[in-house]
Scaffold this motif. Structure first.
Motif, PDB file in Angstrom:
ATOM      1  N   GLN A 163      41.689 -42.638  59.527  1.00 39.17           N
ATOM      2  CA  GLN A 163      40.517 -42.992  58.720  1.00 39.17           C
ATOM      3  C   GLN A 163      40.194 -44.476  58.828  1.00 39.17           C
ATOM      4  OE1 GLN A 163      39.083 -40.402  57.142  1.00 39.17           O
ATOM      5  NE2 GLN A 163      40.776 -38.988  57.507  1.00 39.17           N
ATOM      6  N   GLU A 164      41.120 -45.279  59.377  1.00 32.91           N
ATOM      7  CA  GLU A 164      40.988 -46.735  59.341  1.00 32.91           C
ATOM      8  C   GLU A 164      40.787 -47.327  60.731  1.00 32.91           C
ATOM      9  OE1 GLU A 164      44.273 -48.589  57.423  1.00 32.91           O
ATOM     10  OE2 GLU A 164      44.245 -47.220  55.716  1.00 32.91           O
ATOM     11  N   GLN A 165      40.023 -48.411  60.761  1.00 27.36           N
ATOM     12  CA  GLN A 165      39.892 -49.215  61.974  1.00 27.36           C
ATOM     13  C   GLN A 165      40.483 -50.585  61.682  1.00 27.36           C
ATOM     14  OE1 GLN A 165      36.172 -48.928  64.167  1.00 27.36           O
ATOM     15  NE2 GLN A 165      36.202 -51.132  64.574  1.00 27.36           N
ATOM     16  N   PHE A 166      41.541 -50.936  62.398  1.00 25.98           N
ATOM     17  CA  PHE A 166      42.264 -52.167  62.087  1.00 25.98           C
ATOM     18  C   PHE A 166      41.530 -53.403  62.608  1.00 25.98           C
ATOM     19  CE2 PHE A 166      46.058 -55.039  62.730  1.00 25.98           C
ATOM     20  CZ  PHE A 166      46.260 -55.273  61.382  1.00 25.98           C
ATOM     21  N   GLY A 167      41.053 -53.343  63.837  1.00 24.28           N
ATOM     22  CA  GLY A 167      40.312 -54.475  64.395  1.00 24.28           C
ATOM     23  C   GLY A 167      38.816 -54.240  64.309  1.00 24.28           C
ATOM     24  N   TYR A 168      38.076 -55.249  63.847  1.00 27.39           N
ATOM     25  CA  TYR A 168      36.626 -55.068  63.689  1.00 27.39           C
ATOM     26  C   TYR A 168      35.832 -56.248  64.245  1.00 27.39           C
ATOM     27  CZ  TYR A 168      38.254 -57.558  59.538  1.00 27.39           C
ATOM     28  OH  TYR A 168      38.891 -58.435  58.698  1.00 27.39           O
ATOM     29  N   PHE A 169      36.465 -57.420  64.434  1.00 26.81           N
ATOM     30  CA  PHE A 169      35.851 -58.591  65.065  1.00 26.81           C
ATOM     31  C   PHE A 169      36.820 -59.156  66.098  1.00 26.81           C
ATOM     32  CE2 PHE A 169      33.335 -59.748  60.998  1.00 26.81           C
ATOM     33  CZ  PHE A 169      32.171 -59.173  61.486  1.00 26.81           C
TER      34      PHE A 169
ATOM     35  N   GLY B 174      25.430 -46.968  52.482  1.00 34.50           N
ATOM     36  CA  GLY B 174      25.435 -45.597  52.983  1.00 34.50           C
ATOM     37  C   GLY B 174      26.187 -45.384  54.269  1.00 34.50           C
ATOM     38  N   LYS B 175      26.944 -46.402  54.732  1.00 31.55           N
ATOM     39  CA  LYS B 175      27.584 -46.267  56.033  1.00 31.55           C
ATOM     40  C   LYS B 175      28.974 -46.896  56.008  1.00 31.55           C
ATOM     41  CE  LYS B 175      27.127 -48.028  60.775  1.00 31.55           C
ATOM     42  NZ  LYS B 175      26.357 -48.950  61.637  1.00 31.55           N
ATOM     43  N   LYS B 176      29.981 -46.116  56.408  1.00 31.22           N
ATOM     44  CA  LYS B 176      31.318 -46.672  56.593  1.00 31.22           C
ATOM     45  C   LYS B 176      31.381 -47.387  57.939  1.00 31.22           C
ATOM     46  CE  LYS B 176      34.006 -43.328  53.866  1.00 31.22           C
ATOM     47  NZ  LYS B 176      35.131 -42.372  53.893  1.00 31.22           N
ATOM     48  N   PHE B 177      32.415 -48.192  58.118  1.00 27.71           N
ATOM     49  CA  PHE B 177      32.605 -48.983  59.339  1.00 27.71           C
ATOM     50  C   PHE B 177      31.361 -49.840  59.591  1.00 27.71           C
ATOM     51  CE2 PHE B 177      35.017 -45.016  59.766  1.00 27.71           C
ATOM     52  CZ  PHE B 177      36.312 -45.528  59.830  1.00 27.71           C
ATOM     53  N   ASN B 178      30.934 -50.468  58.514  1.00 25.68           N
ATOM     54  CA  ASN B 178      29.725 -51.296  58.532  1.00 25.68           C
ATOM     55  C   ASN B 178      30.160 -52.759  58.435  1.00 25.68           C
ATOM     56  OD1 ASN B 178      27.307 -52.575  58.132  1.00 25.68           O
ATOM     57  ND2 ASN B 178      26.595 -51.199  56.508  1.00 25.68           N
ATOM     58  N   HIS B 179      29.858 -53.559  59.467  1.00 22.71           N
ATOM     59  CA  HIS B 179      30.256 -54.965  59.466  1.00 22.71           C
ATOM     60  C   HIS B 179      29.647 -55.735  58.303  1.00 22.71           C
ATOM     61  CE1 HIS B 179      31.316 -53.978  63.690  1.00 22.71           C
ATOM     62  NE2 HIS B 179      32.287 -54.837  63.459  1.00 22.71           N
ATOM     63  N   GLU B 180      28.581 -55.204  57.733  1.00 30.45           N
ATOM     64  CA  GLU B 180      27.952 -55.901  56.610  1.00 30.45           C
ATOM     65  C   GLU B 180      28.859 -55.954  55.385  1.00 30.45           C
ATOM     66  OE1 GLU B 180      23.779 -55.348  55.632  1.00 30.45           O
ATOM     67  OE2 GLU B 180      23.548 -54.151  57.469  1.00 30.45           O
ATOM     68  N   VAL B 181      29.810 -55.016  55.291  1.00 28.45           N
ATOM     69  CA  VAL B 181      30.726 -55.057  54.147  1.00 28.45           C
ATOM     70  C   VAL B 181      31.636 -56.285  54.244  1.00 28.45           C
ATOM     71  CG1 VAL B 181      32.699 -53.695  55.009  1.00 28.45           C
ATOM     72  CG2 VAL B 181      32.085 -53.582  52.619  1.00 28.45           C
ATOM     73  N   ILE B 182      32.010 -56.672  55.458  1.00 28.91           N
ATOM     74  CA  ILE B 182      32.818 -57.885  55.649  1.00 28.91           C
ATOM     75  C   ILE B 182      31.995 -59.111  55.256  1.00 28.91           C
ATOM     76  CG2 ILE B 182      34.158 -59.241  57.285  1.00 28.91           C
ATOM     77  CD1 ILE B 182      35.292 -56.451  56.839  1.00 28.91           C
ATOM     78  N   ILE B 183      30.741 -59.129  55.703  1.00 27.52           N
ATOM     79  CA  ILE B 183      29.848 -60.248  55.387  1.00 27.52           C
ATOM     80  C   ILE B 183      29.667 -60.368  53.870  1.00 27.52           C
ATOM     81  CG2 ILE B 183      27.548 -61.209  55.717  1.00 27.52           C
ATOM     82  CD1 ILE B 183      29.362 -61.074  58.265  1.00 27.52           C
ATOM     83  N   GLN B 184      29.466 -59.227  53.192  1.00 31.21           N
ATOM     84  CA  GLN B 184      29.271 -59.257  51.746  1.00 31.21           C
ATOM     85  C   GLN B 184      30.536 -59.728  51.025  1.00 31.21           C
ATOM     86  OE1 GLN B 184      26.686 -59.108  49.877  1.00 31.21           O
ATOM     87  NE2 GLN B 184      27.854 -59.204  47.952  1.00 31.21           N
ATOM     88  N   ALA B 185      31.714 -59.323  51.510  1.00 29.21           N
ATOM     89  CA  ALA B 185      32.966 -59.771  50.902  1.00 29.21           C
ATOM     90  C   ALA B 185      33.106 -61.287  51.018  1.00 29.21           C
ATOM     91  CB  ALA B 185      34.154 -59.074  51.557  1.00 29.21           C
ATOM     92  N   LEU B 186      32.734 -61.841  52.181  1.00 27.12           N
ATOM     93  CA  LEU B 186      32.796 -63.297  52.374  1.00 27.12           C
ATOM     94  C   LEU B 186      31.785 -64.002  51.469  1.00 27.12           C
ATOM     95  CD1 LEU B 186      33.114 -63.440  56.279  1.00 27.12           C
ATOM     96  CD2 LEU B 186      34.922 -63.834  54.596  1.00 27.12           C
ATOM     97  N   LYS B 187      30.545 -63.479  51.397  1.00 30.07           N
ATOM     98  CA  LYS B 187      29.529 -64.103  50.547  1.00 30.07           C
ATOM     99  C   LYS B 187      29.931 -64.042  49.077  1.00 30.07           C
ATOM    100  CE  LYS B 187      25.396 -63.296  53.412  1.00 30.07           C
ATOM    101  NZ  LYS B 187      24.114 -62.542  53.511  1.00 30.07           N
ATOM    102  N   SER B 188      30.427 -62.882  48.644  1.00 25.75           N
ATOM    103  CA  SER B 188      30.857 -62.704  47.257  1.00 25.75           C
ATOM    104  C   SER B 188      31.936 -63.719  46.888  1.00 25.75           C
ATOM    105  CB  SER B 188      31.391 -61.278  47.066  1.00 25.75           C
ATOM    106  OG  SER B 188      32.042 -61.130  45.826  1.00 25.75           O
TER     107      SER B 188
END
Length: 692
Positions: free
Chosen positions: A625-631, A524-538
């Protein structure tokens, strides 16, 4: 110069007498009609208000250069000047023609009828009826040789010409030369390249007519292949899909019956961007709506004119309407449609409209609800502003289908081109790739697929993308360029649904994780660091022992509390910056105006702005609409360790400033640290994770 070209020049110079004395020129010159095949048009905005006369003039210019006997040349000239008149005329002319029963919607028939009517004003003793009959027949069959070769019309339509040849053996003209040169003028007036492609087929077909050889109708597969030629040139695997669909006997029967008795106008131009399955579904829907006993002609002119529009000065497929139509067509399978089921959608439907009193000719188009039309118009206007993303979400919600996470619609070509840039950096990715199964997540334009396939010929390379249009374009390119890589529409956050655990050796994320971070409303949230974590886990779940995840993406600078000063050299730069701060969706940008020329802000906020400033106005609606740096680098390492555990080893972790940023920005803005030292921090990271 032939007489007709001289008359056209006089008319363009303002001589109204030539219009009064030459009815063909009057009808072509004084018209508001815009009947034109959009296949060869680059821009609708730059298309002349009256495209008919310029086309006729081009055909006459081709004729003017030909070395022909006077009689043959004059006959061809007369045919050319009259063959397009049914597309012209003022409103009162067209009203009279329609009241007289002239078939203006099938232009060669209507033009022949107008020519015959105009000849009645000439006293009978002054007329050469045999020559007039030939000219009438050539106007009536005008363009049909090329249209038969293209698969649009049946051989039956050329029968008036066949009959004329059989009955007029003694007329003192070379009919084979007339037919060949006439068709050269017709086709070369559209495109010299097209003429070069079809001139041999044209010559063979005309020779068979003149020599009274038996010509058969084209077999169904051959005819449809010719109608799909543009799609095939763009990469459609026609044979594979045709054989797959047409093994259904009922479908074969319907389509065979339809094509056996029907001629088609503007079909290739209208349907070339749709898949073969969608093409066949459209014909089944037409079949449901017309009387198959009486139908003889189907025109896609209305549909053709509606499915294209100008995007930044260039004719483009209207992807809003195309996606809506695709969704409508996907409501049922071919088998469902063959059983009589019909898509039901209150906002879009296929319509057929009678174009004659007998129901023998119908026009085809898709109709949208009034609200749907307005919303499509709103999206087209929103392309020019940061509201674009919100507008397309409204559109997709309204028409009831899912917007692919990375389906950028009209920005598609720019997006795919951008994804193909940075080949040197992508080569480094390939150096770390290993194993026999490699996935490229967010395959974009396919350059990473090319590199992996070239560098690792033993590996199976698969491009993964969630976007329908990206998958379609990659499949077309694969067929067109005979690539050995594969593509799969799949969700990178749930790779285990497509691949077994431990089955994949290399997974590449090249400039895609920041887009997933920016566009996917994860939990339910954009710009959510959990999406990066899920991509790595997947990815790690399906990775083999010793396999690698390779990431090239944006990076944030550390320490995060560093400060940068911006000094704009372009007077419009500060206004651009203030607009960016308001429109950027990733986070709140805090800044301080130090004086008239200096702005103070955090280093990572400065870099986020500078990425968008580099791309400029054209990409602005998408970049905000985009954020290039996130970590930061240390945050990335920590995220990998926490998400993947002890089995994940980071074997490479680099960060650098992407090539070209400093050089490009140096003319627009000065970037300084707190000590006044100019320069930009690192913008990109390269990380390789290996599964122990």
């Amino acid at each position: 110069m032939i007489k007709s070209l001289d008359l056209i020049e006089k008319a363009k110079s303002g001589d109204r007498n030539v219009l009064r004395n030459n009815k063909w020129l009057q009808y072509l010159y004084l018209t508001k009609e815009q009947h034109i095949n959009l296949e060869q048009v680059d821009s609708l905005e730059r298309m002349p208000e009256n495209p008919i006369l310029p086309y006729v003039e081009r055909t006459l210019l081709v004729l003017n250069e030909m070395n022909l006997p006077l009689k043959e040349k004059s006959i061809i000239e007369e045919v050319l000047v009259w063959s397009e008149v049914a597309k012209g005329g003022m409103k009162h002319n067209r009203r009279i023609w329609r009241e007289s029963g002239f078939q203006l919607d099938i232009h060669n028939i209507g033009s022949a009828q107008i020519y015959a009517a105009e000849q009645m004003s000439i006293p009978l003793p002054q007329r050469d009826l045999e020559v007039e009959e030939l000219i009438y027949t050539l106007i009536l069959t005008h363009g049909l040789v090329g249209q038969f070769i293209r698969g649009e019309v049946r051989y039956k339509q050329v029968q008036p010409l066949v009959h004329w040849i059989e009955e007029h053996n003694n007329l003192d003209v070379n009919i084979e030369v007339i037919l060949y040169k006439l068709n050269q003028c017709i086709i070369q007036g559209v495109s010299s390249d097209i003429w070069e492609k079809v001139k041999d087929d044209t010559g063979r077909f005309i020779s068979s007519l003149v020599n009274k050889e038996q010509v058969k109708e084209l077999p169904l597969k051959v005819r449809i292949r010719r109608l799909r030629q543009s799609s095939i040139e763009k990469g459609e695997n026609f044979d594979k899909h045709y054989d797959q669909y047409m093994k259904n006997e009922q479908l074969n029967k319907y389509i065979e019956g339809f094509f056996k008795k029907t001629d088609l106008w503007y079909i290739e131009s209208a349907l070339q961007e749709f898949t073969l399955e969608e093409f066949l579904k459209i014909f089944i829907l037409i079949y449901q709506k017309i009387n198959p006993l009486s139908i003889q002609q189907v025109s896609f002119e209305f549909f053709m004119k509606d499915i294209y529009y100008d995007y930044r000065g260039k004719k483009s497929i209207n992807l809003y309407k195309k996606r809506i139509i695709e969704s409508y067509l996907n409501e049922f399978s071919l088998e469902d449609l063959l059983q009589g089921k019909k898509p039901v959608n209150e906002h879009v439907q296929l319509q057929t409209e009678p174009m004659d009193l007998l129901g023998q000719i119908v026009g085809v188009q898709f109709r949208y609800s009034a609200a749907g039309e307005k919303l499509i118009e709103f999206c087209q206007e929103a392309e020019k502003s940061p509201h674009y993303e919100r507008a397309t979400i409204l559109l997709y919600d309204f028409f009831g289908f899912r917007k692919d996470a990375f389906d950028r619609l009209q920005n598609e070509q720019t997006y795919l081109t951008d994804m193909n840039n940075g080949q040197d950096h992508k080569r480094i990715i390939s150096d770390y790739a290993k194993g026999t199964l490699m996935l490229d997540i967010g395959a974009g334009g396919g350059v990473m697929l090319d590199i992996l396939s070239e560098d690792h010929p033993e590996a199976e390379v698969v491009g993964i993308d969630v976007s329908t249009n990206v998958i379609e374009e990659l499949n077309r390119r694969k067929t067109r360029e005979n690539k050995r890589w594969q593509v799969k529409q799949a969700d990178a956050l749930e790779l285990k649904e497509y691949y077994d655990p431990g089955s994949v050796d290399t997974i590449v994320f090249s400039s895609i994780l920041h887009e997933m971070f920016s566009y996917i409303p994860y939990k339910g949230k954009k710009f959510n660091h959990e999406v990066i974590i899920q991509a790595l886990k997947s990815s790690f779940e399906v990775l083999s022992d010793g396999g690698r995840i390779i990431i090239r993406d944006g990076i944030m600078t550390e320490p995060k509390d560093e400060i940068r000063y911006l000094e704009f050299k372009d007077e419009r730069g500060y206004e651009f910056f203030k607009r960016y701060v308001k429109d950027f969706k990733g986070r709140e940008i805090a800044y301080e105006v130090v004086n008239d020329v200096h702005i103070k802000l955090s280093v990572n906020d400065a870099m986020e702005f500078l990425y968008t400033y580099t791309w400029g106005e054209e990409a602005y609606p998408h970049e905000v609409q985009e954020q290039f740096g996130y970590f930061t680098p240390s945050e990335y390492k920590k995220a990998v360790e926490e998400a993947l555990g002890d089995k994940a080893r980071i074997i490479a972790c680099k960060h650098y400033l992407q090539d070209g940023y400093e050089e490009f920005l140096s003319t627009k803005v000065k970037v300084m640290d707190e000590q006044g030292v100019e320069g930009l921090p690192d913008s990109t990271c390269f990380i390789v994770i290996e599964k122990a």
